[in-house]
Design a protein around this motif. Structure first.
Motif, mmCIF file in Angstrom:
data_model
loop_
_atom_site.group_PDB
_atom_site.id
_atom_site.type_symbol
_atom_site.label_atom_id
_atom_site.label_comp_id
_atom_site.label_asym_id
_atom_site.label_seq_id
_atom_site.Cartn_x
_atom_site.Cartn_y
_atom_site.Cartn_z
ATOM 1 N N VAL A 5 0.865 -1.183 0.000
ATOM 2 C CA VAL A 5 0.000 0.000 0.000
ATOM 3 C C VAL A 5 0.900 1.231 0.000
ATOM 4 O O VAL A 5 1.774 1.370 0.852
ATOM 5 C CB VAL A 5 -0.928 0.018 1.233
ATOM 6 C CG1 VAL A 5 -1.855 1.224 1.172
ATOM 7 C CG2 VAL A 5 -1.727 -1.266 1.326
ATOM 8 N N VAL A 6 0.713 2.076 -0.993
ATOM 9 C CA VAL A 6 1.585 3.240 -1.179
ATOM 10 C C VAL A 6 0.818 4.517 -0.841
ATOM 11 O O VAL A 6 -0.240 4.774 -1.397
ATOM 12 C CB VAL A 6 2.077 3.286 -2.652
ATOM 13 C CG1 VAL A 6 2.783 4.593 -2.943
ATOM 14 C CG2 VAL A 6 2.970 2.091 -2.941
ATOM 15 N N VAL A 7 1.353 5.294 0.085
ATOM 16 C CA VAL A 7 0.645 6.495 0.537
ATOM 17 C C VAL A 7 1.565 7.715 0.486
ATOM 18 O O VAL A 7 2.516 7.817 1.262
ATOM 19 C CB VAL A 7 0.147 6.329 1.994
ATOM 20 C CG1 VAL A 7 -0.802 7.465 2.356
ATOM 21 C CG2 VAL A 7 -0.503 4.979 2.214
ATOM 22 N N PRO A 8 1.314 8.656 -0.425
ATOM 23 C CA PRO A 8 2.095 9.898 -0.427
ATOM 24 C C PRO A 8 1.592 10.822 0.673
ATOM 25 O O PRO A 8 0.391 10.945 0.880
ATOM 26 C CB PRO A 8 1.798 10.505 -1.800
ATOM 27 C CG PRO A 8 0.442 9.994 -2.151
ATOM 28 C CD PRO A 8 0.288 8.647 -1.488
ATOM 29 N N PHE A 38 5.066 4.579 3.016
ATOM 30 C CA PHE A 38 4.708 5.993 3.101
ATOM 31 C C PHE A 38 5.838 6.820 2.505
ATOM 32 O O PHE A 38 7.011 6.531 2.739
ATOM 33 C CB PHE A 38 4.504 6.412 4.555
ATOM 34 C CG PHE A 38 3.326 5.747 5.198
ATOM 35 C CD1 PHE A 38 2.072 6.325 5.124
ATOM 36 C CD2 PHE A 38 3.479 4.534 5.856
ATOM 37 C CE1 PHE A 38 0.972 5.706 5.713
ATOM 38 C CE2 PHE A 38 2.386 3.912 6.447
ATOM 39 C CZ PHE A 38 1.133 4.488 6.375
ATOM 40 N N ILE A 39 5.474 7.852 1.760
ATOM 41 C CA ILE A 39 6.490 8.740 1.218
ATOM 42 C C ILE A 39 6.256 10.104 1.827
ATOM 43 O O ILE A 39 5.201 10.705 1.625
ATOM 44 C CB ILE A 39 6.401 8.876 -0.320
ATOM 45 C CG1 ILE A 39 6.226 7.519 -0.973
ATOM 46 C CG2 ILE A 39 7.631 9.589 -0.854
ATOM 47 C CD1 ILE A 39 4.799 7.135 -1.245
ATOM 48 N N ASP A 40 7.213 10.589 2.572
ATOM 49 C CA ASP A 40 7.090 11.946 3.091
ATOM 50 C C ASP A 40 7.599 12.892 2.012
ATOM 51 O O ASP A 40 8.785 12.970 1.730
ATOM 52 C CB ASP A 40 7.891 12.121 4.379
ATOM 53 C CG ASP A 40 7.861 13.573 4.802
ATOM 54 O OD1 ASP A 40 6.757 14.100 4.960
ATOM 55 O OD2 ASP A 40 8.932 14.186 4.912
ATOM 56 N N ASP A 41 6.671 13.602 1.394
ATOM 57 C CA ASP A 41 6.987 14.437 0.237
ATOM 58 C C ASP A 41 7.370 15.846 0.697
ATOM 59 O O ASP A 41 6.744 16.824 0.315
ATOM 60 C CB ASP A 41 5.762 14.455 -0.685
ATOM 61 C CG ASP A 41 6.037 15.150 -2.002
ATOM 62 O OD1 ASP A 41 7.217 15.322 -2.343
ATOM 63 O OD2 ASP A 41 5.061 15.527 -2.685
ATOM 64 N N VAL A 64 9.220 3.880 5.283
ATOM 65 C CA VAL A 64 9.001 5.310 5.072
ATOM 66 C C VAL A 64 10.138 5.846 4.214
ATOM 67 O O VAL A 64 11.313 5.656 4.533
ATOM 68 C CB VAL A 64 8.953 6.078 6.419
ATOM 69 C CG1 VAL A 64 8.823 7.570 6.173
ATOM 70 C CG2 VAL A 64 7.799 5.567 7.268
ATOM 71 N N LEU A 65 9.797 6.479 3.114
ATOM 72 C CA LEU A 65 10.804 7.130 2.271
ATOM 73 C C LEU A 65 10.717 8.625 2.539
ATOM 74 O O LEU A 65 9.636 9.211 2.430
ATOM 75 C CB LEU A 65 10.530 6.887 0.790
ATOM 76 C CG LEU A 65 10.354 5.447 0.316
ATOM 77 C CD1 LEU A 65 10.113 5.429 -1.190
ATOM 78 C CD2 LEU A 65 11.568 4.618 0.659
ATOM 79 N N GLN A 75 5.208 12.095 -8.354
ATOM 80 C CA GLN A 75 6.615 11.705 -8.243
ATOM 81 C C GLN A 75 6.841 10.910 -6.963
ATOM 82 O O GLN A 75 7.624 9.964 -6.925
ATOM 83 C CB GLN A 75 7.526 12.938 -8.252
ATOM 84 C CG GLN A 75 7.342 13.844 -9.455
ATOM 85 C CD GLN A 75 7.652 13.147 -10.766
ATOM 86 O OE1 GLN A 75 8.281 12.102 -10.799
ATOM 87 N NE2 GLN A 75 7.177 13.712 -11.858
ATOM 88 N N ALA A 76 6.126 11.316 -5.896
ATOM 89 C CA ALA A 76 6.267 10.598 -4.622
ATOM 90 C C ALA A 76 5.849 9.141 -4.793
ATOM 91 O O ALA A 76 6.523 8.219 -4.315
ATOM 92 C CB ALA A 76 5.425 11.282 -3.541
ATOM 93 N N ILE A 77 4.761 8.944 -5.502
ATOM 94 C CA ILE A 77 4.284 7.569 -5.718
ATOM 95 C C ILE A 77 5.306 6.786 -6.556
ATOM 96 O O ILE A 77 5.600 5.622 -6.274
ATOM 97 C CB ILE A 77 2.894 7.581 -6.394
ATOM 98 C CG1 ILE A 77 1.867 8.146 -5.412
ATOM 99 C CG2 ILE A 77 2.495 6.187 -6.844
ATOM 100 C CD1 ILE A 77 0.488 8.338 -5.995
ATOM 101 N N LEU A 78 5.866 7.445 -7.563
ATOM 102 C CA LEU A 78 6.884 6.768 -8.385
ATOM 103 C C LEU A 78 8.078 6.345 -7.531
ATOM 104 O O LEU A 78 8.640 5.261 -7.719
ATOM 105 C CB LEU A 78 7.370 7.685 -9.512
ATOM 106 C CG LEU A 78 6.378 7.935 -10.642
ATOM 107 C CD1 LEU A 78 6.997 8.858 -11.674
ATOM 108 C CD2 LEU A 78 5.952 6.625 -11.285
#
Ligand code: UDP
Ligand code: MG
Length: 325
Positions: A5-8, A38-41, A64-65, A75-78
């Motif tokens: 599960v990908v969450v920006p 999770f991507i902290d953008d 967490v990225l 871009q965060a999702i990519l």
């Protein structure tokens, strides 16, 4: 079946605690392996701290990225797609407008063999102006790109592993993920999903950002705008020649006339305006070509926390460009 599960996340500190709770509950209930990415953008609030804590608490489940700055939702999702390990990959907004409880419905469709499952938001809980803008954009985009997507803006979607890998092979500097995925889909489908109002914080998309995003969508997936413009220019030119002939005949019949100066101005301004819009449209394409040619990384991951962080950290792609690989 393993699910990622990908969450920006961009400034969502108010929503994250509830999201983490509900998302874990839903995924635990499936009884199957999963990971939450999770991507902290580039958030400026306490989002990263909350995510770090979540990764520390469940390092077997949560990755967490941390991106180096704000790169934008797509871009965060990519960035996350490059490191997902699931057979199915679900994308979800962090603001709880997409209820996590809908995820099992998407996964059921993936299990049935569909490779792209799009959500269609029911009773959309956004301001009227926003819904109207979306409706127009959806229509225009469908007409231009010929893609059968009912709700381009809904990010509650599921993709099969193959589709995500196809997306990872792309190296475009601006993109729109649902459309990109659709272009690789062999068996796409759509299902209705619940939509909730945003509870905390506010939408990161100003009108300007929405317009930019829609240009990404239209220029990224079609040349029709340019072609329509060319055709329109020819039609106007043909009309102009016709009009000149008409005036010439009138001149022979009635002699010289010099009325309608202001009408002329109106026509002139309209045509100049259209010509400028056309130039801007060409500029949209040229600007994107320029960005692409420079080939700067599309995003940069500063740090990885939790699942897959140690040791394998260097294996995770840290740039958004294949050139660095
Ligand atoms: N988001 C992001 N980077 C941005 C803008 C938004 O990661 O630059 C995330 C945001 O945290 C949320 C999702 O993208 O999880 C959708 O954003 P938002 O709710 O602001 O958009 P809306 O629902 O108004 O379309
Ligand atoms: Mg939202």
């Amino acid at each position: 079946m393993r699910t990622s599960v990908v969450v920006p996340v961009y400034n969502e500190e108010g929503n994250l605690p509830e999201l983490l709770r509900r998302l874990s509950a839903v995924m635990d209930a499936t009884g199957e392996p999963y990971e939450l990415v999770f991507i902290d953008d580039g958030s400026r609030d306490g989002s990263l701290a909350i995510l770090e804590r979540a990764a520390a608490e469940r390092p077997d489940r949560v990755r967490v990225l941390e991106l180096a700055r704000n790169f934008g939702q797509h871009q965060a999702i990519l960035a996350a797609f490059e490191s997902v390990t699931g057979d199915a990959v679900v994308t979800l907004d962090a603001d709880l407008q997409n209820p996590p409880e809908e995820i099992p419905k998407l996964l059921a469709k993936i299990r049935e063999g569909y490779d792209v499952v799009g959500g269609v938001r029911q009773n959309r809980q956004d301001a009227f102006a926003r819904r109207l803008a979306s409706a127009i954009v959806n229509r225009v985009t469908v007409a231009i790109t010929r893609m059968r997507i009912t709700d381009f803006g809904c990010m509650l979607r599921a993709y099969s592993r193959d589709v995500v890998e196809e997306i990872n092979r792309c190296d475009e500097s601006s993109t729109f993920i649902p459309a990109l995925a659709q272009s690789f889909a062999r068996r796409p489908t759509e299902i209705p999903v619940v939509h909730a109002p945003r509870r905390h914080g506010e939408s990161a998309y100003s009108l300007y950002r929405l317009v930019r995003l829609n240009f990404d969508l239209m220029t990224g997936f079609s040349l029709v705008p340019l072609q329509v413009f060319g055709l329109f220019g020819m039609a106007v030119a043909a009309g102009g020649i016709g009009f000149a002939l008409f005036l010439f005949v009138r001149r022979l019949v009635h002699g010289a006339e010099a009325e309608g100066v202001f009408t002329l101005f109106a026509i002139l301004f309209t045509l100049v305006g259209i010509a400028m819009a056309g130039l801007g449209l060409v500029g949209e394409y040229v600007g994107r070509i320029y960005q692409q040619v420079r080939g700067r990384p599309r995003f940069r991951v500063r740090r990885v926390y939790g699942l897959g962080a140690e040791g394998s950290g260097s294996r995770l792609a840290t740039h958004g460009s294949r050139r660095d690989a």
